[in-house]
Design a protein around this motif. Sequence first.
Motif, PDB file in Angstrom:
ATOM      1  N   ALA A 188      38.295  34.375  39.726  1.00  0.00           N
ATOM      2  CA  ALA A 188      37.453  33.472  40.103  1.00  0.00           C
ATOM      3  C   ALA A 188      36.058  33.472  39.438  1.00  0.00           C
ATOM      4  O   ALA A 188      35.830  33.005  38.114  1.00  0.00           O
ATOM      5  N   THR A 189      35.713  34.800  40.181  1.00  0.00           N
ATOM      6  CA  THR A 189      34.737  35.701  39.647  1.00  0.00           C
ATOM      7  C   THR A 189      35.131  36.510  37.627  1.00  0.00           C
ATOM      8  O   THR A 189      34.046  36.048  37.199  1.00  0.00           O
ATOM      9  N   GLY A 190      35.706  37.067  38.444  1.00  0.00           N
ATOM     10  CA  GLY A 190      36.114  37.982  36.372  1.00  0.00           C
ATOM     11  C   GLY A 190      36.304  36.525  35.221  1.00  0.00           C
ATOM     12  O   GLY A 190      36.040  36.958  34.531  1.00  0.00           O
ATOM     13  N   LEU A 191      37.226  35.293  35.846  1.00  0.00           N
ATOM     14  CA  LEU A 191      37.470  34.321  34.707  1.00  0.00           C
ATOM     15  C   LEU A 191      35.991  33.793  33.919  1.00  0.00           C
ATOM     16  O   LEU A 191      36.072  33.935  33.183  1.00  0.00           O
ATOM     17  N   MET A 192      35.363  33.285  35.339  1.00  0.00           N
ATOM     18  CA  MET A 192      34.057  32.762  34.699  1.00  0.00           C
ATOM     19  C   MET A 192      33.287  34.060  33.812  1.00  0.00           C
ATOM     20  O   MET A 192      32.590  33.749  33.021  1.00  0.00           O
ATOM     21  N   ALA A 193      32.764  35.453  34.370  1.00  0.00           N
ATOM     22  CA  ALA A 193      33.222  36.407  33.374  1.00  0.00           C
ATOM     23  C   ALA A 193      32.986  36.174  32.419  1.00  0.00           C
ATOM     24  O   ALA A 193      32.850  36.065  31.281  1.00  0.00           O
TER      25      ALA A 193
END
Length: 216
Positions: A188-193
């Motif tokens: 999720a953190t990577g996707l949000m970036a």
Amino acid sequence: MTTLITGANRGIGKALFDGYSARGETTFGTRRDTEDRAMLQLDVTDAASQCALATRMEGQAVDLLICNAGVNFDKGQKLESGYPSAMWEATFAANVTGVFMTIQSMLANLRLSDAPKIAIIGSQMGSQTFAPGGGYIYCASKAAVLNLGRNLSVDLAPEGFAVGVSHPGWVRTDMGGGHADISMAESATGLMARFDALSVETTGCFETWDGRPHPY
């Protein structure tokens, strides 16, 4: 920013919902079965449900639509005897038609945004280059939704839309299994970036959760 996430009651969708909520942004999530205090009801395969969501969201600008809801029914199927037609129909209804119908339903809301974005959760399983073998229905559905995202990026570019497809990684979810590479929070953190960086200049992209261009 206002974000709407489909399939946000569990897995990667919930991790994304929690991530955007923690940032203090206006965040809407959907779930298939029943509406509750945190989630709106949406069965992405059902036209009446789509219409009800559009009515519920009327007049609400949506800056980012994340099409996350999806299914994978064909684990363990045998080439010789498995993959029944009903399984093909149900998978494509959720993973492809459901994405298209959701985008149709939310177009008016996205058009109220100054910089509308559509993010589709795809998979490396839909890459013709990767082609892992097996999983015929799921892989075909993810290939189709990748094609859908690419075509939408062309048609919506004149309106300033940015459309991207992302591979979320091999994630420890019910679908990915307990031996997968990364946690839901990492994905999720990577996707949000990736979604933060998505723009009209990068529309039509197919990227991994950690920012690498993925071969088609």
